[in-house]
Design a protein around this motif. Structure first.
Motif, PDB file in Angstrom:
ATOM      1  N   THR A  20       0.820  -1.212   0.000  1.00 44.29           N
ATOM      2  CA  THR A  20       0.000   0.000   0.000  1.00 44.29           C
ATOM      3  C   THR A  20       0.854   1.263   0.000  1.00 44.29           C
ATOM      4  O   THR A  20       0.464   2.275  -0.578  1.00 44.29           O
ATOM      5  CB  THR A  20      -0.995   0.011   1.174  1.00 44.29           C
ATOM      6  N   LYS A  21       2.018   1.202   0.620  1.00 47.19           N
ATOM      7  CA  LYS A  21       2.926   2.352   0.568  1.00 47.19           C
ATOM      8  C   LYS A  21       3.368   2.604  -0.871  1.00 47.19           C
ATOM      9  O   LYS A  21       3.420   3.749  -1.326  1.00 47.19           O
ATOM     10  CB  LYS A  21       4.136   2.113   1.461  1.00 47.19           C
ATOM     11  N   ALA A  22       3.668   1.537  -1.594  1.00 45.11           N
ATOM     12  CA  ALA A  22       4.076   1.680  -2.991  1.00 45.11           C
ATOM     13  C   ALA A  22       2.949   2.249  -3.849  1.00 45.11           C
ATOM     14  O   ALA A  22       3.195   2.954  -4.824  1.00 45.11           O
ATOM     15  CB  ALA A  22       4.540   0.340  -3.550  1.00 45.11           C
ATOM     16  N   LEU A  23       1.720   1.973  -3.469  1.00 47.84           N
ATOM     17  CA  LEU A  23       0.569   2.476  -4.217  1.00 47.84           C
ATOM     18  C   LEU A  23       0.172   3.886  -3.784  1.00 47.84           C
ATOM     19  O   LEU A  23      -0.786   4.442  -4.307  1.00 47.84           O
ATOM     20  CB  LEU A  23      -0.625   1.531  -4.051  1.00 47.84           C
ATOM     21  N   GLY A  24       0.913   4.473  -2.854  1.00 45.21           N
ATOM     22  CA  GLY A  24       0.562   5.764  -2.291  1.00 45.21           C
ATOM     23  C   GLY A  24       0.970   6.971  -3.110  1.00 45.21           C
ATOM     24  O   GLY A  24       0.992   8.081  -2.596  1.00 45.21           O
ATOM     25  N   HIS A  25       1.292   6.781  -4.369  1.00 43.05           N
ATOM     26  CA  HIS A  25       1.660   7.915  -5.229  1.00 43.05           C
ATOM     27  C   HIS A  25       0.846   7.820  -6.524  1.00 43.05           C
ATOM     28  O   HIS A  25       0.765   6.749  -7.134  1.00 43.05           O
ATOM     29  CB  HIS A  25       3.163   7.859  -5.542  1.00 43.05           C
ATOM     30  N   ILE A  57      10.218   8.151 -13.724  1.00 42.54           N
ATOM     31  CA  ILE A  57       9.450   6.935 -13.983  1.00 42.54           C
ATOM     32  C   ILE A  57      10.249   5.706 -13.563  1.00 42.54           C
ATOM     33  O   ILE A  57       9.703   4.769 -12.976  1.00 42.54           O
ATOM     34  CB  ILE A  57       9.011   6.872 -15.457  1.00 42.54           C
ATOM     35  N   SER A  58      11.542   5.711 -13.826  1.00 42.54           N
ATOM     36  CA  SER A  58      12.389   4.590 -13.412  1.00 42.54           C
ATOM     37  C   SER A  58      12.345   4.395 -11.896  1.00 42.54           C
ATOM     38  O   SER A  58      12.297   3.256 -11.411  1.00 42.54           O
ATOM     39  CB  SER A  58      13.828   4.803 -13.863  1.00 42.54           C
ATOM     40  N   GLN A  59      12.364   5.487 -11.150  1.00 42.45           N
ATOM     41  CA  GLN A  59      12.284   5.391  -9.680  1.00 42.45           C
ATOM     42  C   GLN A  59      10.942   4.809  -9.246  1.00 42.45           C
ATOM     43  O   GLN A  59      10.882   3.972  -8.355  1.00 42.45           O
ATOM     44  CB  GLN A  59      12.488   6.769  -9.035  1.00 42.45           C
ATOM     45  N   HIS A  60       9.860   5.248  -9.887  1.00 38.43           N
ATOM     46  CA  HIS A  60       8.538   4.713  -9.555  1.00 38.43           C
ATOM     47  C   HIS A  60       8.451   3.224  -9.909  1.00 38.43           C
ATOM     48  O   HIS A  60       7.891   2.427  -9.141  1.00 38.43           O
ATOM     49  CB  HIS A  60       7.441   5.502 -10.264  1.00 38.43           C
ATOM     50  N   LEU A  61       9.005   2.847 -11.050  1.00 36.03           N
ATOM     51  CA  LEU A  61       9.025   1.432 -11.435  1.00 36.03           C
ATOM     52  C   LEU A  61       9.811   0.607 -10.421  1.00 36.03           C
ATOM     53  O   LEU A  61       9.407  -0.501 -10.068  1.00 36.03           O
ATOM     54  CB  LEU A  61       9.626   1.275 -12.834  1.00 36.03           C
ATOM     55  N   LYS A  62      10.908   1.149  -9.939  1.00 30.45           N
ATOM     56  CA  LYS A  62      11.716   0.459  -8.932  1.00 30.45           C
ATOM     57  C   LYS A  62      10.906   0.222  -7.661  1.00 30.45           C
ATOM     58  O   LYS A  62      10.934  -0.880  -7.097  1.00 30.45           O
ATOM     59  CB  LYS A  62      12.965   1.284  -8.628  1.00 30.45           C
ATOM     60  N   GLU A  63      10.163   1.231  -7.208  1.00 25.44           N
ATOM     61  CA  GLU A  63       9.333   1.085  -6.009  1.00 25.44           C
ATOM     62  C   GLU A  63       8.237   0.042  -6.215  1.00 25.44           C
ATOM     63  O   GLU A  63       7.974  -0.769  -5.336  1.00 25.44           O
ATOM     64  CB  GLU A  63       8.714   2.429  -5.618  1.00 25.44           C
ATOM     65  N   LEU A  64       7.604   0.074  -7.372  1.00 26.90           N
ATOM     66  CA  LEU A  64       6.558  -0.908  -7.675  1.00 26.90           C
ATOM     67  C   LEU A  64       7.125  -2.320  -7.736  1.00 26.90           C
ATOM     68  O   LEU A  64       6.512  -3.275  -7.249  1.00 26.90           O
ATOM     69  CB  LEU A  64       5.857  -0.551  -8.988  1.00 26.90           C
ATOM     70  N   LYS A  65       8.307  -2.452  -8.306  1.00 23.12           N
ATOM     71  CA  LYS A  65       8.941  -3.768  -8.405  1.00 23.12           C
ATOM     72  C   LYS A  65       9.375  -4.262  -7.025  1.00 23.12           C
ATOM     73  O   LYS A  65       9.169  -5.430  -6.684  1.00 23.12           O
ATOM     74  CB  LYS A  65      10.134  -3.721  -9.363  1.00 23.12           C
ATOM     75  N   ALA A  67       8.009  -3.663  -4.256  1.00 27.97           N
ATOM     76  CA  ALA A  67       6.811  -4.053  -3.512  1.00 27.97           C
ATOM     77  C   ALA A  67       6.160  -5.303  -4.092  1.00 27.97           C
ATOM     78  O   ALA A  67       5.195  -5.814  -3.527  1.00 27.97           O
ATOM     79  CB  ALA A  67       5.809  -2.900  -3.505  1.00 27.97           C
ATOM     80  N   GLY A  68       6.684  -5.791  -5.217  1.00 21.29           N
ATOM     81  CA  GLY A  68       6.133  -6.998  -5.830  1.00 21.29           C
ATOM     82  C   GLY A  68       4.915  -6.756  -6.686  1.00 21.29           C
ATOM     83  O   GLY A  68       4.238  -7.704  -7.073  1.00 21.29           O
ATOM     84  N   LEU A  69       4.618  -5.505  -6.988  1.00 26.14           N
ATOM     85  CA  LEU A  69       3.434  -5.196  -7.787  1.00 26.14           C
ATOM     86  C   LEU A  69       3.663  -5.399  -9.276  1.00 26.14           C
ATOM     87  O   LEU A  69       2.713  -5.664 -10.021  1.00 26.14           O
ATOM     88  CB  LEU A  69       2.989  -3.755  -7.522  1.00 26.14           C
ATOM     89  N   ILE A  70       4.901  -5.251  -9.715  1.00 29.91           N
ATOM     90  CA  ILE A  70       5.235  -5.494 -11.111  1.00 29.91           C
ATOM     91  C   ILE A  70       6.463  -6.396 -11.169  1.00 29.91           C
ATOM     92  O   ILE A  70       7.183  -6.556 -10.182  1.00 29.91           O
ATOM     93  CB  ILE A  70       5.495  -4.184 -11.888  1.00 29.91           C
ATOM     94  N   LYS A  71       6.664  -6.979 -12.317  1.00 25.12           N
ATOM     95  CA  LYS A  71       7.871  -7.769 -12.560  1.00 25.12           C
ATOM     96  C   LYS A  71       8.430  -7.330 -13.897  1.00 25.12           C
ATOM     97  O   LYS A  71       7.720  -6.737 -14.711  1.00 25.12           O
ATOM     98  CB  LYS A  71       7.571  -9.266 -12.516  1.00 25.12           C
ATOM     99  N   GLY A  72       9.702  -7.571 -14.105  1.00 22.41           N
ATOM    100  CA  GLY A  72      10.322  -7.119 -15.331  1.00 22.41           C
ATOM    101  C   GLY A  72      11.348  -8.107 -15.840  1.00 22.41           C
ATOM    102  O   GLY A  72      11.909  -8.886 -15.080  1.00 22.41           O
ATOM    103  N   SER A  73      11.556  -8.064 -17.139  1.00 18.88           N
ATOM    104  CA  SER A  73      12.586  -8.891 -17.753  1.00 18.88           C
ATOM    105  C   SER A  73      13.384  -8.026 -18.714  1.00 18.88           C
ATOM    106  O   SER A  73      12.848  -7.123 -19.348  1.00 18.88           O
ATOM    107  CB  SER A  73      11.957 -10.074 -18.493  1.00 18.88           C
ATOM    108  N   ILE A  74      14.665  -8.304 -18.800  1.00 15.08           N
ATOM    109  CA  ILE A  74      15.545  -7.532 -19.675  1.00 15.08           C
ATOM    110  C   ILE A  74      15.473  -8.100 -21.080  1.00 15.08           C
ATOM    111  O   ILE A  74      15.612  -9.302 -21.283  1.00 15.08           O
ATOM    112  CB  ILE A  74      16.991  -7.553 -19.145  1.00 15.08           C
TER     113      ILE A  74
END
Length: 108
Positions: A20-25, A57-65, A67-74
């Protein structure tokens, strides 16, 4: 060493707090909504979608990742992000139980 205050909380409480903290923005909510709409996404696509700098946006993606809300692959020089379904299933169950409990209360 003494125990920290976080030792008084369950792992589930700590996880819900982190999510929920990650979703707070609002930018992170916008990113989640965009990923849901796009189904998968490359970071530069998000930059074109939102009125924020790529580094922000990269910082926001890092926070979401984190928190386990998103996943990413290179993929080459890009990172492809998508929603982590397991986390959203967990949240649906957790908040669904809360909503049912609230509906059943006979208070005030």
């Amino acid at each position: 060493m003494g125990i920290t205050k976080t030792d008084y909380f369950t792992d589930q409480q700590m996880l819900i707090s982190k999510i929920t903290k990650a979703l707070g923005h609002p930018a992170r909510i916008a990113i989640i909504e965009y990923l849901l709409k796009a189904n998968t996404c490359i970071c530069s696509d998000i930059v074109e979608e939102l009125p924020l700098a790529q580094s922000t946006i990269s910082q926001h993606l890092k926070e979401l990742k984190n928190a386990g809300l998103i996943k990413g692959s290179i993929e080459g020089a890009s990172i492809c992000y998508c929603i982590d379904e397991n986390t959203f299933r967990f949240m649906k169950s957790y908040f669904g139980d809360i909503i049912l409990s609230v509906n059943d209360q006979k208070c005030c």
